[in-house]
Design a protein around this motif. Structure first.
Motif, PDB file in Angstrom:
ATOM      1  N   LYS A  94       0.907  -1.164  -0.325  1.00 18.70           N
ATOM      2  CA  LYS A  94      -0.098   0.092  -0.153  1.00 18.70           C
ATOM      3  C   LYS A  94       0.858   1.478   0.046  1.00 18.70           C
ATOM      4  O   LYS A  94       1.616   1.729   0.903  1.00 18.70           O
ATOM      5  CB  LYS A  94      -0.736   0.374   1.504  1.00 18.70           C
ATOM      6  CG  LYS A  94      -1.543  -1.259   1.599  1.00 18.70           C
ATOM      7  CD  LYS A  94      -2.750  -0.859   2.384  1.00 18.70           C
ATOM      8  CE  LYS A  94      -3.695  -2.123   2.379  1.00 18.70           C
ATOM      9  NZ  LYS A  94      -4.630  -1.840   3.540  1.00 18.70           N
ATOM     10  N   PRO A  95       0.070   2.383  -1.037  1.00 18.37           N
ATOM     11  CA  PRO A  95       1.640   3.565  -1.036  1.00 18.37           C
ATOM     12  C   PRO A  95       0.732   4.475   0.220  1.00 18.37           C
ATOM     13  O   PRO A  95       2.479   4.850   0.670  1.00 18.37           O
ATOM     14  CB  PRO A  95       0.952   3.620  -2.049  1.00 18.37           C
ATOM     15  CG  PRO A  95       0.190   3.412  -2.607  1.00 18.37           C
ATOM     16  CD  PRO A  95      -0.118   1.841  -1.750  1.00 18.37           C
ATOM     17  N   ALA A  96       0.211   4.391   0.699  1.00 15.08           N
ATOM     18  CA  ALA A  96       0.880   5.240   2.913  1.00 15.08           C
ATOM     19  C   ALA A  96       1.220   4.238   3.300  1.00 15.08           C
ATOM     20  O   ALA A  96       1.659   4.883   4.979  1.00 15.08           O
ATOM     21  CB  ALA A  96      -0.740   5.295   2.715  1.00 15.08           C
ATOM     22  N   LYS A  97       2.118   2.960   3.385  1.00 19.37           N
ATOM     23  CA  LYS A  97       2.357   2.299   4.216  1.00 19.37           C
ATOM     24  C   LYS A  97       4.001   2.031   3.873  1.00 19.37           C
ATOM     25  O   LYS A  97       4.403   0.983   3.812  1.00 19.37           O
ATOM     26  CB  LYS A  97       1.521   0.978   5.089  1.00 19.37           C
ATOM     27  CG  LYS A  97       0.126   1.182   5.356  1.00 19.37           C
ATOM     28  CD  LYS A  97       0.409   1.670   6.663  1.00 19.37           C
ATOM     29  CE  LYS A  97      -0.936   2.015   7.097  1.00 19.37           C
ATOM     30  NZ  LYS A  97      -1.098   2.064   8.289  1.00 19.37           N
ATOM     31  N   ASN A  98       4.522   2.161   2.934  1.00 19.66           N
ATOM     32  CA  ASN A  98       5.333   1.635   2.535  1.00 19.66           C
ATOM     33  C   ASN A  98       6.519   2.054   2.413  1.00 19.66           C
ATOM     34  O   ASN A  98       7.865   2.316   1.679  1.00 19.66           O
ATOM     35  CB  ASN A  98       5.423   1.528   0.675  1.00 19.66           C
ATOM     36  CG  ASN A  98       5.025   3.018  -0.192  1.00 19.66           C
ATOM     37  OD1 ASN A  98       5.545   3.522   0.020  1.00 19.66           O
ATOM     38  ND2 ASN A  98       5.274   2.771  -1.624  1.00 19.66           N
ATOM     39  N   THR A  99       6.485   3.354   3.353  1.00 20.13           N
ATOM     40  CA  THR A  99       8.395   3.850   3.563  1.00 20.13           C
ATOM     41  C   THR A  99       8.207   3.590   5.091  1.00 20.13           C
ATOM     42  O   THR A  99       7.407   2.962   5.778  1.00 20.13           O
ATOM     43  CB  THR A  99       7.860   5.231   3.323  1.00 20.13           C
ATOM     44  OG1 THR A  99       6.227   5.649   4.900  1.00 20.13           O
ATOM     45  CG2 THR A  99       7.370   5.766   2.465  1.00 20.13           C
ATOM     46  N   VAL A 100       9.424   3.498   5.590  1.00 21.17           N
ATOM     47  CA  VAL A 100      10.633   3.924   7.213  1.00 21.17           C
ATOM     48  C   VAL A 100       9.061   4.502   8.261  1.00 21.17           C
ATOM     49  O   VAL A 100       8.818   3.565   8.670  1.00 21.17           O
ATOM     50  CB  VAL A 100      11.499   4.101   6.912  1.00 21.17           C
ATOM     51  CG1 VAL A 100      11.887   4.093   8.827  1.00 21.17           C
ATOM     52  CG2 VAL A 100      12.693   3.371   6.736  1.00 21.17           C
ATOM     53  N   GLU A 101       8.965   5.503   7.508  1.00 18.29           N
ATOM     54  CA  GLU A 101       8.286   6.275   8.835  1.00 18.29           C
ATOM     55  C   GLU A 101       6.726   6.151   8.980  1.00 18.29           C
ATOM     56  O   GLU A 101       5.743   6.059   9.649  1.00 18.29           O
ATOM     57  CB  GLU A 101       8.266   7.370   8.139  1.00 18.29           C
ATOM     58  CG  GLU A 101       9.729   8.865   8.378  1.00 18.29           C
ATOM     59  CD  GLU A 101      10.278   8.086   7.030  1.00 18.29           C
ATOM     60  OE1 GLU A 101      11.837   8.100   7.129  1.00 18.29           O
ATOM     61  OE2 GLU A 101       9.911   7.705   5.808  1.00 18.29           O
ATOM     62  N   THR A 102       6.210   5.699   8.174  1.00 14.03           N
ATOM     63  CA  THR A 102       4.653   4.670   8.237  1.00 14.03           C
ATOM     64  C   THR A 102       4.527   3.211   7.902  1.00 14.03           C
ATOM     65  O   THR A 102       3.163   3.476   8.215  1.00 14.03           O
ATOM     66  CB  THR A 102       3.629   5.593   6.044  1.00 14.03           C
ATOM     67  OG1 THR A 102       4.228   5.027   5.288  1.00 14.03           O
ATOM     68  CG2 THR A 102       3.879   7.384   6.083  1.00 14.03           C
ATOM     69  N   ASN A 103       5.358   2.255   7.955  1.00  8.05           N
ATOM     70  CA  ASN A 103       5.316   1.117   8.054  1.00  8.05           C
ATOM     71  C   ASN A 103       5.335   0.879   9.035  1.00  8.05           C
ATOM     72  O   ASN A 103       6.128   0.629   9.669  1.00  8.05           O
ATOM     73  CB  ASN A 103       6.019   0.340   7.279  1.00  8.05           C
ATOM     74  CG  ASN A 103       6.200  -1.328   7.273  1.00  8.05           C
ATOM     75  OD1 ASN A 103       6.738  -1.618   7.846  1.00  8.05           O
ATOM     76  ND2 ASN A 103       5.486  -1.577   6.146  1.00  8.05           N
TER      77      ASN A 103
END
Length: 175
Positions: A94-103
């Motif tokens: 999911k684009p909203a969950k694919n960064t270090v900050e958002t995962n």
């Protein structure tokens, strides 16, 4: 740019993290590095490596305990090297969950350990329902149902963004 002796360690259940590590190995060797890939169950002596990457998949909502045990047992050595950690999980599709900050799994990892790698990444995994045992298949299908993912028992989807993995290899090489 200098070349390095790099160790890539993987904690993989169904093989996608190992596959990602093999791709990283290939990318890093292409630019002249010497690279060894190893299961977390059979790690060579860290002293001979300049850089270390640790990749770990999520199973039942957590990284395997061996990941934290390895970090705890080798923290002093890890802190003397250029290091990276990446988490492989389906939430990262999911684009909203694919960064270090958002995962959520990467955030949980950072809360559970004091080790701060030089570079952190999140990589989406894959779904291969037919490749799982009955219990895993049903657990993952239930989780996918909750998170509005694919639930058909014949689903086989690779969410891994290989361009993102290639960029990750380039970033790590540049460190």
């Amino acid at each position: 740019m200098l070349v390095s002796n790099i160790l890539i360690i993987y904690s993989s259940v169904h093989g996608q993290t190992r596959k990602i590590c093999e791709y990283l190995k290939q990318q890093l060797e292409t630019v002249g590095n010497t690279v060894t890939a190893s299961s977390i169950d059979d790690v060579p002596d860290l002293v001979v490596f300049d850089k270390v990457i640790l990749g770990a998949s999520i199973r039942n909502g957590k990284h395997h305990p061996s990941v934290y045990e390895f970090i705890s047992n080798n923290r002093v050595m890890l802190e003397q090297k250029v290091t990276s950690f990446f988490s492989v999980n389906l939430v990262a599709r999911k684009p909203a969950k694919n960064t270090v900050e958002t995962n959520p799994y990467t955030r949980a990892f950072l809360e559970k350990t004091d080790w701060r790698p030089t570079l952190l990444k999140v990589v989406a995994g894959n779904i291969d329902y037919q490749g799982y045992g009955a219990m895993d298949r049903n657990i993952i299908r239930f989780i996918m149902w909750i998170t509005k993912g694919p639930t058909d028992a014949n689903t086989k989807i690779e969410y891994t963004d290989w361009t993102k993995v290639e960029t990750y290899a380039q970033e790590f090489h540049a460190l």
